[in-house]
Design an enzyme around this catalytic site. Structure first.
Site, PDB file in Angstrom:
ATOM      1  N   GLY A 198      54.698  30.335  38.010  1.00 52.89           N
ATOM      2  CA  GLY A 198      53.686  31.194  37.404  1.00 52.89           C
ATOM      3  C   GLY A 198      54.219  31.867  36.156  1.00 52.89           C
ATOM      4  N   LYS A 212      48.392  40.214  50.364  1.00 56.22           N
ATOM      5  CA  LYS A 212      49.700  40.785  50.053  1.00 56.22           C
ATOM      6  C   LYS A 212      50.469  41.130  51.327  1.00 56.22           C
ATOM      7  CE  LYS A 212      49.409  40.555  45.589  1.00 56.22           C
ATOM      8  NZ  LYS A 212      50.216  39.553  44.861  1.00 56.22           N
ATOM      9  N   TYR A 223      41.217  46.705  46.552  1.00 53.91           N
ATOM     10  CA  TYR A 223      42.494  45.985  46.563  1.00 53.91           C
ATOM     11  C   TYR A 223      43.233  46.133  47.896  1.00 53.91           C
ATOM     12  CZ  TYR A 223      46.249  43.407  44.334  1.00 53.91           C
ATOM     13  OH  TYR A 223      47.152  42.431  44.010  1.00 53.91           O
ATOM     14  N   GLY A 282      51.407  37.095  32.506  1.00 55.62           N
ATOM     15  CA  GLY A 282      51.548  38.216  33.424  1.00 55.62           C
ATOM     16  C   GLY A 282      52.982  38.516  33.820  1.00 55.62           C
ATOM     17  N   ALA A 303      51.211  24.450  40.844  1.00 50.81           N
ATOM     18  CA  ALA A 303      52.363  24.788  41.682  1.00 50.81           C
ATOM     19  C   ALA A 303      52.076  24.629  43.169  1.00 50.81           C
ATOM     20  CB  ALA A 303      52.818  26.213  41.399  1.00 50.81           C
ATOM     21  N   THR A 310      46.743  42.396  32.754  1.00 49.70           N
ATOM     22  CA  THR A 310      47.011  40.964  32.759  1.00 49.70           C
ATOM     23  C   THR A 310      45.673  40.237  32.843  1.00 49.70           C
ATOM     24  OG1 THR A 310      47.140  40.720  35.173  1.00 49.70           O
ATOM     25  CG2 THR A 310      49.171  41.328  34.022  1.00 49.70           C
TER      26      THR A 310
END
Length: 399
Positions: free
Chosen positions: A50, A248, A239, A54, A114, A279
């Protein structure tokens, strides 16, 4: 000399065009910034998953120019074709490669998905064929909307940004029209939650480390790091408490499993809970940009605002390879502590109460900072750079 006119186009919170000259200057300035801060002992051979934008791009710049590391970056970007100049991420990889090679460093770009098993094998084959020394750092910074099930190519998981359990209404920024708009998001279904965890969690991170270790291309003391996010109360409904937060938490569980694999030979699997930054990925999170406007305004007044490169460079210098690790009770690195300080959040929450759709102003310092950073992600609005480029540049690009 034939010149190509570069026109900035923003749709919603997404930039559709790029100014490659502006991106080159931002990469060069970033490399110089890291080197001016001083070199330090760290990684020598790093894989950045990645690395096109960002936090992944910031990681590549800081390990290459701060630590003198050779880097192989995997990104999945659109290359120039016909009248299209491709994406900013594609050019970012080109310019990091140029800057690194100019200093005698090895820099390889792989433009591929990826998530695919074939990409993992492609990277391993290249590391072995080109006789790379074992990797001593693997950064996982993938932010993607979908992932193909590696066990069943007919199944595609798609991530969603939604709350869990109940609908959430918030005011979010529309950059294209410079306004705040109210938006209501319905709760995610169980299937959507599961799909988001498959895409944005730690499953693929584990597959990468397992494949690299089995191929013998990891150094015994290899560190691997994935970036997480805790965030304040203001962003929690969308979030931390939503689908992204669930993913996460899954990634953090992956870190614990990877730690058991790597620790016996001196390696580490790290989670870094990072700060809020501008980002491409963060700007499409509902309500997030409004919070960033308030945060940036508070930080500017106090003189402590960080962009992604500032933040990641501090993380690697002080915590990953330095002597100033700050961890929480779960063992996660916490470079976000400055943002989440009670005094900062009190000032941010006061501002959020004043930043409404009814009184939105493009003159707010926080909005001006966010918009400037957003535009520069695509190379526009960079001081001293015109919105045009020589056509001959396209003939000289080496990816």
């Amino acid at each position: 000399m034939k010149m190509i006119k570069l026109t900035e186009t923003i749709a919603g919170n997404v930039s559709r065009t790029v100014n490659p000259i502006g991106r080159k200057l931002r990469i060069d300035l970033g490399a110089n910034q890291v080197q001016t801060a001083g070199t330090y002992d760290g990684a020598k051979n790093a894989l950045i998953l990645g690395g096109a934008s960002g936090y992944g791009l910031a990681s590549r710049v800081t390990v290459a120019f701060g630590q003198g590391a050779n880097t192989l970056s995997v990104g999945y970007e659109r290359a120039p074709q016909g009248e299209s100049l491709g994406t900013a991420g594609w050019w970012n990889q080109v310019y990091v490669k140029q800057a690194a090679e100019a200093q005698g460093l090895r820099a390889v770009n792989v433009n591929a998905d990826a998530f695919l098993t074939a990409t993992k094998q492609q990277v391993i084959d290249r590391l072995q064929r080109e006789h790379w020394a074992p990797l001593d750092l693997v950064v996982y910074a993938i932010a993607a909307p979908k992932r193909v099930n590696p066990a069943d190519a007919t199944e595609v998981w798609r991530s969603v940004i939604k709350p869990i359990g109940q609908s959430v209404t918030d005011e979010t920024l529309d950059l294209a029209h410079e306004r705040l708009v109210r938006q209501t998001l319905p709760p995610a279904s169980p299937a959507e939650i599961a799909a988001t965890v498959h895409v944005m969690g730690g499953e693929d991170w584990e597959l990468w480390i397992e494949a690299l270790k089995a191929a013998g291309v990891l150094a015994p003391d290899c560190k691997t790091i994935l970036f997480s996010y805790e965030g304040p109360e203001a962003t929690a409904p969308i979030y931390h408490d939503g689908t992204l937060g669930r993913a996460k938490r899954a990634a953090e569980a992956s870190a614990q499993r990877l730690q058991r694999v790597l620790a016996p030979t001196g390696g580490e699997a790290l989670i870094s809970v990072n700060r809020s930054v501008t980002t491409r990925a963060s700007m499409v999170i509902p309500g997030f940009a409004r919070y960033c406007m308030a945060l940036y305004q508070v930080e500017q007044a106090a003189g402590g605002h960080e962009r992604s490169l500032d933040h990641v460079d501090r993380l690697f210098r002080q915590m990953v390879y330095g002597q100033h690790r700050r961890v929480d009770d779960q063992g996660r690195l916490r470079p976000d502590a400055q943002e989440l300080a009670a005094s900062v959040q009190a000032a941010v929450n006061q501002l959020l109460g004043e930043m409404t759709a009814a009184n939105f102003s493009p003159n707010w310092p926080g909005y001006q900072q966010l918009r400037r950073e957003f535009r520069e992600l695509s190379g526009f609005g960079v001081p001293g750079i015109r919105d045009e480029m020589p056509a001959m540049m396209l003939d000289k690009v080496v990816f």
